[in-house]
Design a protein around this motif. Structure first.
Motif, PDB file in Angstrom:
ATOM      1  N   ASP A 119      -4.848  -1.782  -1.113  1.00  0.00           N
ATOM      2  CA  ASP A 119      -6.012  -2.341  -0.426  1.00  0.00           C
ATOM      3  C   ASP A 119      -5.586  -3.429   0.561  1.00  0.00           C
ATOM      4  O   ASP A 119      -6.122  -3.520   1.672  1.00  0.00           O
ATOM      5  CB  ASP A 119      -7.007  -2.923  -1.430  1.00  0.00           C
ATOM      6  N   PHE A 120      -4.623  -4.241   0.142  1.00  0.00           N
ATOM      7  CA  PHE A 120      -4.120  -5.319   1.008  1.00  0.00           C
ATOM      8  C   PHE A 120      -3.454  -4.735   2.252  1.00  0.00           C
ATOM      9  O   PHE A 120      -3.684  -5.204   3.379  1.00  0.00           O
ATOM     10  CB  PHE A 120      -3.129  -6.190   0.229  1.00  0.00           C
ATOM     11  N   LYS A 121      -2.649  -3.701   2.065  1.00  0.00           N
ATOM     12  CA  LYS A 121      -1.952  -3.071   3.191  1.00  0.00           C
ATOM     13  C   LYS A 121      -2.920  -2.359   4.135  1.00  0.00           C
ATOM     14  O   LYS A 121      -2.682  -2.290   5.345  1.00  0.00           O
ATOM     15  CB  LYS A 121      -0.904  -2.080   2.658  1.00  0.00           C
ATOM     16  N   ASN A 122      -4.012  -1.830   3.577  1.00  0.00           N
ATOM     17  CA  ASN A 122      -5.019  -1.191   4.422  1.00  0.00           C
ATOM     18  C   ASN A 122      -5.786  -2.217   5.256  1.00  0.00           C
ATOM     19  O   ASN A 122      -6.246  -1.919   6.363  1.00  0.00           O
ATOM     20  CB  ASN A 122      -6.007  -0.398   3.561  1.00  0.00           C
ATOM     21  N   LYS A 123      -5.917  -3.415   4.717  1.00  0.00           N
ATOM     22  CA  LYS A 123      -6.693  -4.459   5.381  1.00  0.00           C
ATOM     23  C   LYS A 123      -5.868  -5.222   6.415  1.00  0.00           C
ATOM     24  O   LYS A 123      -6.396  -5.652   7.444  1.00  0.00           O
ATOM     25  CB  LYS A 123      -7.242  -5.426   4.333  1.00  0.00           C
ATOM     26  N   TYR A 124      -4.576  -5.395   6.113  1.00  0.00           N
ATOM     27  CA  TYR A 124      -3.726  -6.200   6.992  1.00  0.00           C
ATOM     28  C   TYR A 124      -2.516  -5.395   7.457  1.00  0.00           C
ATOM     29  O   TYR A 124      -2.065  -4.480   6.769  1.00  0.00           O
ATOM     30  CB  TYR A 124      -3.255  -7.468   6.274  1.00  0.00           C
ATOM     31  N   ASP A 125      -1.979  -5.794   8.579  1.00  0.00           N
ATOM     32  CA  ASP A 125      -0.779  -5.158   9.125  1.00  0.00           C
ATOM     33  C   ASP A 125       0.443  -5.789   8.466  1.00  0.00           C
ATOM     34  O   ASP A 125       0.854  -6.899   8.835  1.00  0.00           O
ATOM     35  CB  ASP A 125      -0.741  -5.354  10.650  1.00  0.00           C
ATOM     36  N   HIS A 143      -0.919  -1.776  -8.136  1.00  0.00           N
ATOM     37  CA  HIS A 143      -0.645  -0.858  -7.029  1.00  0.00           C
ATOM     38  C   HIS A 143      -1.894  -0.676  -6.150  1.00  0.00           C
ATOM     39  O   HIS A 143      -1.788  -0.623  -4.919  1.00  0.00           O
ATOM     40  CB  HIS A 143      -0.181   0.497  -7.553  1.00  0.00           C
ATOM     41  N   LYS A 144      -3.056  -0.580  -6.782  1.00  0.00           N
ATOM     42  CA  LYS A 144      -4.297  -0.429  -6.019  1.00  0.00           C
ATOM     43  C   LYS A 144      -4.565  -1.680  -5.188  1.00  0.00           C
ATOM     44  O   LYS A 144      -4.974  -1.601  -4.016  1.00  0.00           O
ATOM     45  CB  LYS A 144      -5.477  -0.167  -6.959  1.00  0.00           C
ATOM     46  N   LYS A 145      -4.321  -2.841  -5.778  1.00  0.00           N
ATOM     47  CA  LYS A 145      -4.526  -4.093  -5.062  1.00  0.00           C
ATOM     48  C   LYS A 145      -3.608  -4.183  -3.846  1.00  0.00           C
ATOM     49  O   LYS A 145      -4.024  -4.614  -2.766  1.00  0.00           O
ATOM     50  CB  LYS A 145      -4.281  -5.270  -6.008  1.00  0.00           C
ATOM     51  N   LEU A 146      -2.357  -3.765  -4.021  1.00  0.00           N
ATOM     52  CA  LEU A 146      -1.404  -3.774  -2.909  1.00  0.00           C
ATOM     53  C   LEU A 146      -1.832  -2.787  -1.826  1.00  0.00           C
ATOM     54  O   LEU A 146      -1.772  -3.099  -0.628  1.00  0.00           O
ATOM     55  CB  LEU A 146       0.006  -3.436  -3.414  1.00  0.00           C
ATOM     56  N   TYR A 205      -0.868 -13.733  -1.058  1.00  0.00           N
ATOM     57  CA  TYR A 205      -0.851 -12.538  -1.911  1.00  0.00           C
ATOM     58  C   TYR A 205       0.250 -12.662  -2.967  1.00  0.00           C
ATOM     59  O   TYR A 205       0.010 -12.439  -4.165  1.00  0.00           O
ATOM     60  CB  TYR A 205      -0.625 -11.287  -1.069  1.00  0.00           C
ATOM     61  N   LEU A 206       1.445 -13.050  -2.543  1.00  0.00           N
ATOM     62  CA  LEU A 206       2.583 -13.118  -3.464  1.00  0.00           C
ATOM     63  C   LEU A 206       2.415 -14.219  -4.507  1.00  0.00           C
ATOM     64  O   LEU A 206       2.722 -14.018  -5.684  1.00  0.00           O
ATOM     65  CB  LEU A 206       3.881 -13.328  -2.680  1.00  0.00           C
TER      66      LEU A 206
END
Length: 473
Positions: free
Chosen positions: A162-168, A157-160, A119-120
């Motif tokens: 979505d990423f946080k919702n998908k992964y812990d 911000h939306k991409k982040l 991601y980074l």
């Protein structure tokens, strides 16, 4: 290839389980991987500018390393002059794979902890892609520009989210990912007056919306957590350049602006000294702007003023010695001085002195496999210039310490000619004698081996004017 990675990851997992039985704090992580077209036989792992270890590659250009007593955070790995960051947290077991020909673009991670790092790195690459778009947006009015970059920020911000919702994700990752978005947005705000068309920067500043720089009141200029993070440091450089512009116009005699103005540069150094208390952050900023000024200015008096200011404000003995040496070296390379005797190796592995090659107007440029884009662009530019100016000799020197075969392979791989291609016999000493920083630096030398310009750049707008001036004199 997949079998190798699966086997290695299983081995790391088993080692981790064994470690759990004897060490309950879990303060360790594994980092390993494979480097295609390696430029050396080791990888240097660091944190906060401190080298943790030099890790040797095996015969297949692979490595594996365990970090004990892990301090969670951003680490850097360096290979062949290129470096990139990796976020390591307890019990991560991360494998990387990259090709040195496209260092950042080819980098991918696998294993535990890979998703956050992919991601980074993808965000880092996306920022690079957006750069050209941002520069075009800079020609818009300030209000329209602000809307465009806010739109980009909102998408991130939306991409982040979505990423946080998908992964812990961890709090550490969340903090770094958010800082990456916010400081990239701030950076885009800071560059606007410099990139926006028009030489009267004062008019541009006065025409900005009143809330354009509202975020500045919350900026921490001594953020020890982010001080090793690329976008934070990039933001700081542009922020100080920008606020120094405001200071400069308070006492400037006219509305014109030149980044080489001694007054402007002293204003910037003074602001850094007044706002930054963290010694590492302060030293890096003072060092960067002092070296940058010395490398561009041909005014000895101004150079001495800037150097003395830096020496008075810096507390880094090693840094002060380095900058003083650099300034003294530049003084020896001024216009009219004889070009130094430097020993080179040609494509046939024959040693020669560079001064024996200078019998006509000559341009000497440099390249490194560590700066791959510059290497390719400079070779194409030199080929173009050779066609336009046959009376000028263009010498290209590889500055790497990887051996002649490595540089010849790089040239052959990209179908570049071996003609007038050389390598330093003693790279480290030669780079110091010629003060080669930055890599885009080039020399113009006349037929009498006298330096005409030691601080030019083959990509500079007025470079061909400089060549014509030498040819016609």
């Amino acid at each position: 290839m997949k079998l190798f990675y699966c086997t290695l990851l299983i081995a790391i997992t088993l080692l981790g389980c064994k470690q759990d039985g004897t060490n309950n704090n879990g303060d360790y992580a594994y980092l390993g991987g494979e480097i295609i077209n390696a430029n050396g036989n080791f990888v240097v792992l660091s944190k906060s500018k401190h080298i943790i270890d030099t890790i040797r590659l095996d015969g297949n250009s692979r490595f594996i390393y365990k970090i004990n007593n892990l301090k969670p955070g951003i680490y850097t790995f360096k290979h062949g002059g290129e470096l990139q960051m990796v976020l390591l947290e307890p019990k991560d077991s991360i494998m990387l794979r990259l090709n040195t020909l496209e260092f950042d673009e080819s980098l991918v991670y696998t294993g535990k902890g890979a998703k956050k790092n992919n991601y980074l790195i993808n965000e880092f690459l996306q920022n690079e892609i957006e750069e050209k778009k941002i520069f075009k947006f800079c020609q818009l009015s300030a209000g329209a520009y602000q809307k465009e970059i806010e739109n980009l920020k909102n998408k991130k911000h939306k991409k982040l989210k979505d990423f946080k919702n998908k992964y812990d994700t961890s709090e550490l990752f969340n903090k770094i990912a958010l800082a990456n978005i916010e400081y990239y947005y701030y950076f885009n705000k800071e560059i606007y007056p410099f990139v926006h068309y028009g030489h009267n920067k004062n008019d541009i500043l006065e025409g900005l919306p009143k809330d354009f720089y509202n975020y500045r009141k919350n900026i921490n200029y001594n953020d020890t957590f982010l001080k090793d993070y690329h976008i934070y440091n990039t933001f700081l450089r542009w922020n100080f350049s920008n606020i120094a512009l405001n200071e400069h116009y308070k006492h400037a005699n006219n509305n014109g602006f030149k980044s080489s103005n001694i007054c402007y540069n002293l204003d910037r150094l003074a602001l850094i000294d007044s706002l930054v208390t963290d010694t590492q952050i302060k030293e890096e900023l003072l060092h960067h702007y002092t070296i940058n000024f010395l490398n561009k200015s041909n005014n000895e008096k101004n150079n001495t003023t800037i150097l003395n200011y830096y020496l008075n404000k810096s507390s880094n003995k090693k840094g002060k010695a380095m900058v003083t040496h650099y300034a003294n070296t530049l003084n020896k390379l001024k216009t009219g001085a004889s070009f130094p005797e430097i020993q080179l190796i040609d494509s046939n592995n024959t040693e020669t002195s560079i001064t024996t090659l200078i019998n006509s107007p000559t341009v000497i440029s440099f390249w490194s496999q560590s700066y791959y884009d510059h290497f390719k662009e400079s070779q194409h530019k030199i080929s173009e210039l050779r066609s336009k100016y046959p009376e000028v000799r263009f010498i290209a020197i590889n500055v790497d310490d990887y051996g002649l075969d490595s540089s010849l392979k790089a040239l052959k791989r990209n179908r570049f000619s071996f003609k007038n291609q050389y390598q330093f016999k003693n790279p480290k000493a030669s780079k110091e004698v010629l003060a080669i920083y930055p890599m885009v630096k080039a020399f113009i030398v006349d037929e009498n081996k006298k330096i005409v310009n030691s601080k030019t750049n083959i990509f500079a707008r007025n470079f061909e004017e400089q060549l014509l001036g030498l040819i016609n004199r």
